[in-house]
Scaffold this active site. Structure first.
Site, mmCIF file in Angstrom:
data_model
loop_
_atom_site.group_PDB
_atom_site.id
_atom_site.type_symbol
_atom_site.label_atom_id
_atom_site.label_comp_id
_atom_site.label_asym_id
_atom_site.label_seq_id
_atom_site.Cartn_x
_atom_site.Cartn_y
_atom_site.Cartn_z
ATOM 1 N N LYS A 1 0.840 -1.207 0.000
ATOM 2 C CA LYS A 1 0.000 0.000 0.000
ATOM 3 C C LYS A 1 0.870 1.251 0.000
ATOM 4 C CE LYS A 1 -4.005 1.824 2.617
ATOM 5 N NZ LYS A 1 -4.911 1.587 3.766
ATOM 6 N N SER B 1 -9.864 1.661 3.011
ATOM 7 C CA SER B 1 -9.004 2.455 2.167
ATOM 8 C C SER B 1 -7.941 1.652 1.396
ATOM 9 C CB SER B 1 -8.276 3.504 3.020
ATOM 10 O OG SER B 1 -7.406 2.867 3.944
ATOM 11 N N SER C 1 -9.929 -0.847 7.114
ATOM 12 C CA SER C 1 -9.420 -0.703 5.746
ATOM 13 C C SER C 1 -8.699 -1.906 5.151
ATOM 14 C CB SER C 1 -8.500 0.503 5.663
ATOM 15 O OG SER C 1 -9.283 1.653 5.634
HETATM 16 N N1 GLN Z 1 -13.326 3.835 6.665
HETATM 17 C C1 GLN Z 1 -12.610 4.231 7.825
HETATM 18 C C2 GLN Z 1 -12.236 5.686 7.734
HETATM 19 O O1 GLN Z 1 -12.519 6.257 6.743
HETATM 20 C C3 GLN Z 1 -11.420 3.353 8.036
HETATM 21 C C4 GLN Z 1 -10.210 3.767 7.315
HETATM 22 C C5 GLN Z 1 -9.023 2.897 7.606
HETATM 23 O O2 GLN Z 1 -9.132 1.837 8.221
HETATM 24 N N2 GLN Z 1 -7.864 3.371 7.197
HETATM 25 O O3 GLN Z 1 -11.666 6.235 8.615
#
Ligand code: GLN
Length: 469
Positions: free
Chosen positions: A70, A145, A169
């Site tokens: 990532k 994400s 995410s």
């Molecule tokens: N969807 C969550 C957020 O927007 C989780 C994001 C993540 O785990 N990086 O914060």
């Protein structure tokens, strides 16, 4: 061609059927062919991967296996942009510990995967470099994400990938793309070199084609790291140790709060199917309650945004990456750089985070959210007195449509309700795909375990995965 797992490719490599360089070439071909339609990768460096392939030591556990990383996990000499304009030209001068450890285990880190900017989002639509498509559900989001990591694995462009999970995410995109994703216990994997979003919640973990590969990668990346003061000193174990063992007598908690009418029929069916299979396998399903389940989204978004507002203050146009041109003095440089360098979701979070930390509102929001966090951790501690694992959905629905304009930020946040609790409480959680009808979109199911019980978590996940086949 790439729909082979790590263990498949390891056999091919050690048996001499393919060389590490040929495998890199194979993946590069898949990237060139498929990435333009999917946008799972932001960049890749075939020459660097081929140089690593030439040195590959096949006697190591991940010897010769390319793994996608990532874009928020630092990779020496490679762009590490967090899918943000703010870091558009940033090249990392060092490797994250997780990357160092993958390399030490023989793997070849290869390719930077797309993501929501600074890991803020659930759909992969917040990338400054364009959204990622879901290879398993065309026209729908891949989840986020870690959108690119999940899409690269699901789309046959990576054997396996690393993602990061702050509020879901890793698990949520794995669920939407039909692959496996595990968030380890907080502190299991060093955060050194992971660009911080919310430091008390962030955790790196693998996205893979099956449970065994997830365990193999965990074996490589877990363990104490002196460079991360929050890294745990808990000894690591062989996370593959439970694979293939039965789960007779295992007590699996089913939170009543998770049987919500807000779950789509496909998610409700996946849950029912999992309960049936686990019962068939000899596990005992136990009704439990997580009384503060409703408050987790509010608490998470206060805490995550507060931490983000502090962490992202380092992006000021002076120290890293992007700097706005034609500014007039220091304040103007800061504000124009941030105005043009950050996307709308990142700005929203910074403003929200600054607000909840401001002197007039600190007690009403931030301090209260921390109290809720303790209560949520307490709910799990009480539940794990009675059960060994907890079963639940990953998300209330399968992947939503791309660019669904009717979706407000709040609706998007609410869809994190099942993944956030593990981050607030620091627990390990895994998403594994459930069988769906031909043509239907993927739906994952989640298992949660007590702190540091990854081996048990993987054992049950592998048993369920096998029962689903
Ligand atoms: N969807 C969550 C957020 O927007 C989780 C994001 C993540 O785990 N990086 O914060």
């Amino acid at each position: 061609m790439l729909n082979g797992t790590i263990s498949h490719w390891r056999q091919q490599l050690t048996g001499g059927a393919i060389s590490p360089a040929e495998l890199v070439e194979e993946i590069a071909r898949a990237m060139e062919e498929r990435n333009p339609g999917i946008n799972a990768y932001l960049s890749w460096d075939k020459e660097a991967a081929l140089a690593a392939a030439a040195r590959a030591d096949l006697s190591k556990p991940l010897g010769g296996i390319p793994i996608a990383v990532k874009d928020n996990i630092a990779m020496l000499g490679q762009p590490t942009r967090c899918a943000s304009r703010m870091l558009e030209n940033f090249v990392s001068p060092y490797d994250a510990t997780a990357v160092t450890r993958l390399t030490a285990a023989g793997a070849i880190p290869f390719g930077r995967t797309n993501m929501d900017e600074f890991a803020m989002g659930s759909y992969g639509e917040n990338s400054a470099f364009g959204e990622t498509q879901n290879p398993a559900a065309p026209g729908h989001v891949p989840g986020g994400s870690s959108s690119g990591s999940a899409a690269a694995v699901a789309g046959g462009m990576a054997i396996a990938a690393l993602g990061s999970d702050t509020g879901g995410s890793i698990r949520q995109p794995a669920s939407h793309c039909g692959v496996v994703g595990i968030k380890p216990t907080y502190g299991r994997v060093s955060r050194y070199g992971l660009v911080a979003f919310a430091s008390s919640l962030d955790q790196i973990g693998p996205i893979t084609q099956n449970v065994e590969d997830a365990a193999t990668i965990l074996n490589a990346i877990c363990g104490h790291d002196a460079k991360d003061s929050t890294s745990s000193t808990e000894p690591t174990e062989d996370f593959t140790a439970g694979l293939g063992k039965d789960i007779k007598g295992l007590r699996i908690g089913l939170p009543q709060e998770y049987l919500s009418s807000g779950n789509s029929p496909a998610v409700a069916a996946a849950l029912e199917q999992s309960i049936r299979k686990l019962t068939d396998l000899g596990a005992e399903i136990v009704e439990i309650s997580l009384p503060h389940a409703e408050a987790v989204v509010a608490a998470y978004y206060i805490i995550a945004c507060a931490e983000a507002s502090s962490n992202l203050s380092r992006f000021d146009g002076i120290r890293y990456g992007y700097r706005a041109a034609g500014t007039n003095g220091l304040d103007d440089l800061y504000s124009k750089t941030r105005e043009t360098g950050f996307g709308p979701e990142v700005k929203r979070r910074i403003i929200l985070g600054t607000y909840v930390l401001s002197s007039g509102f600190y007690d009403a929001y931030y301090a209260k959210a921390q109290k809720v966090r303790s209560l949520v951790a307490g709910d799990f501690a009480a539940a794990f007195e009675k059960v060994d694992l907890i079963l639940g959905p990953v998300a209330p629905t399968s992947a939503p449509k791309l660019h669904d304009a009717s979706m407000t930020p709040l609706q998007t946040y609410l869809a994190d309700i099942y993944t956030i609790p593990a981050n607030l409480a620091g627990l390990p959680g895994i998403s594994i795909p459930t069988p769906v009808a031909e043509g239907a979109h993927p739906v994952g199911i989640q298992l949660l375990a007590p702190h540091f019980a990854e081996t048990r978590l993987l054992q049950a996940a592998a048993a369920l995965e096998k029962a689903f086949q």
